[in-house]
Motif scaffolding. Structure first.
Motif, PDB file in Angstrom:
ATOM      1  N   GLU A  55       0.821  -1.213   0.000  1.00  0.00           N
ATOM      2  CA  GLU A  55       0.000   0.000   0.000  1.00  0.00           C
ATOM      3  C   GLU A  55       0.854   1.261   0.000  1.00  0.00           C
ATOM      4  O   GLU A  55       0.512   2.246  -0.651  1.00  0.00           O
ATOM      5  CB  GLU A  55      -0.959  -0.014   1.194  1.00  0.00           C
ATOM      6  N   GLU A  56       1.977   1.242   0.720  1.00  0.00           N
ATOM      7  CA  GLU A  56       2.887   2.389   0.699  1.00  0.00           C
ATOM      8  C   GLU A  56       3.450   2.594  -0.707  1.00  0.00           C
ATOM      9  O   GLU A  56       3.549   3.725  -1.183  1.00  0.00           O
ATOM     10  CB  GLU A  56       4.037   2.178   1.690  1.00  0.00           C
ATOM     11  N   GLY A  57       3.810   1.508  -1.372  1.00  0.00           N
ATOM     12  CA  GLY A  57       4.317   1.592  -2.738  1.00  0.00           C
ATOM     13  C   GLY A  57       3.267   2.139  -3.685  1.00  0.00           C
ATOM     14  O   GLY A  57       3.555   2.976  -4.537  1.00  0.00           O
ATOM     15  N   ALA A  59       0.773   4.086  -2.857  1.00  0.00           N
ATOM     16  CA  ALA A  59       0.578   5.498  -2.524  1.00  0.00           C
ATOM     17  C   ALA A  59       1.644   6.361  -3.191  1.00  0.00           C
ATOM     18  O   ALA A  59       1.345   7.442  -3.706  1.00  0.00           O
ATOM     19  CB  ALA A  59       0.600   5.692  -1.010  1.00  0.00           C
ATOM     20  N   ARG A  60       2.893   5.881  -3.217  1.00  0.00           N
ATOM     21  CA  ARG A  60       3.956   6.621  -3.908  1.00  0.00           C
ATOM     22  C   ARG A  60       3.708   6.637  -5.407  1.00  0.00           C
ATOM     23  O   ARG A  60       3.941   7.634  -6.076  1.00  0.00           O
ATOM     24  CB  ARG A  60       5.327   6.012  -3.604  1.00  0.00           C
ATOM     25  N   LEU A  61       3.232   5.529  -5.926  1.00  0.00           N
ATOM     26  CA  LEU A  61       2.963   5.412  -7.353  1.00  0.00           C
ATOM     27  C   LEU A  61       1.866   6.380  -7.789  1.00  0.00           C
ATOM     28  O   LEU A  61       1.937   6.986  -8.846  1.00  0.00           O
ATOM     29  CB  LEU A  61       2.560   3.973  -7.677  1.00  0.00           C
ATOM     30  N   GLN A  63       1.302   9.234  -6.724  1.00  0.00           N
ATOM     31  CA  GLN A  63       1.796  10.610  -6.751  1.00  0.00           C
ATOM     32  C   GLN A  63       2.367  10.987  -8.117  1.00  0.00           C
ATOM     33  O   GLN A  63       2.586  12.154  -8.386  1.00  0.00           O
ATOM     34  CB  GLN A  63       2.853  10.812  -5.664  1.00  0.00           C
ATOM     35  N   ASP A  64       2.579   9.999  -8.981  1.00  0.00           N
ATOM     36  CA  ASP A  64       3.050  10.248 -10.339  1.00  0.00           C
ATOM     37  C   ASP A  64       2.018  11.097 -11.078  1.00  0.00           C
ATOM     38  O   ASP A  64       0.819  10.868 -10.944  1.00  0.00           O
ATOM     39  CB  ASP A  64       3.240   8.908 -11.050  1.00  0.00           C
ATOM     40  N   CYS A  68      -2.129  10.708 -10.857  1.00  0.00           N
ATOM     41  CA  CYS A  68      -2.543  11.538  -9.734  1.00  0.00           C
ATOM     42  C   CYS A  68      -4.060  11.647  -9.560  1.00  0.00           C
ATOM     43  O   CYS A  68      -4.529  12.020  -8.494  1.00  0.00           O
ATOM     44  CB  CYS A  68      -1.921  12.929  -9.827  1.00  0.00           C
ATOM     45  N   ILE A  72      -6.414   7.258  -3.218  1.00  0.00           N
ATOM     46  CA  ILE A  72      -5.318   6.702  -2.419  1.00  0.00           C
ATOM     47  C   ILE A  72      -5.474   5.185  -2.294  1.00  0.00           C
ATOM     48  O   ILE A  72      -4.518   4.445  -2.412  1.00  0.00           O
ATOM     49  CB  ILE A  72      -5.277   7.348  -1.010  1.00  0.00           C
TER      50      ILE A  72
END
Length: 165
Positions: A55-57, A59-61, A63-64, A68, A72
């Motif tokens: 899930e953290e990965g 969430a970072r993805l 942000q691209d 966007c 979430i």
């Protein structure tokens, strides 16, 4: 003299080969140890830990700039749809709900009516509602959206089914 230099060169070649063989065996041993360490690392994660990392990965993805617009709590299917949309392999169909809210739904270019319904993810709503495009009910789930003339960014609406008497 030449024989001595050839013999010395032969000895050097043998030593170089011995060093290469030793390096290869060292690398193989290190690789085996690395595999053992990786197996130990995998075993030390709980299912909840893996889900958190995933899930953290995601969430970072998200942000691209390309992704966007996704929520979430995104699914892999939603990410793949957004990427397909960017590359022209998918289209967005705007679904107008009864309350006036518009839901953008991403489907592949050759999606059927059933694919659109599945993407909307409201399983039981199809008992009481139809999808309508330009006054025509999308009744045949097997037909492609293209067959109804639906293109990228077109709008379809939920229409309450009339009760049969």
């Amino acid at each position: 003299m030449e024989e001595a230099s050839e013999e010395a060169a032969g000895t050097q070649n043998v030593k170089v080969e011995e060093v290469e063989v030793q390096n290869k065996s060292d690398m193989t041993a290190a690789a085996v140890e690395g595999e053992d360490e990786e197996e130990e690392d995998v075993e030390s994660f709980t299912h909840a830990d893996v889900l958190d990392i995933f899930e953290e990965g995601l969430a970072r993805l998200v942000q691209d700039p390309l992704l966007c617009d996704l929520p979430i709590q995104v699914t892999l299917e939603e990410i793949n749809s957004q990427i397909a949309l960017e590359y022209g392999q998918a289209m967005t169909v705007k679904v107008l709900k009864a309350d006036g809210e518009i839901m953008p739904i991403v489907v592949v270019q050759d999606a059927s009516v059933l694919d659109l319904k599945k993407a909307i993810r409201r399983r039981y709503i199809w008992r009481s509602y139809n999808l309508v495009f330009q006054g025509e009910k999308l009744e045949d789930d097997r037909l492609r959206l293209k067959d109804y003339g639906i293109r990228n960014r077109d709008e379809v609406t939920f229409m309450k089914r009339l009760r049969k008497k």
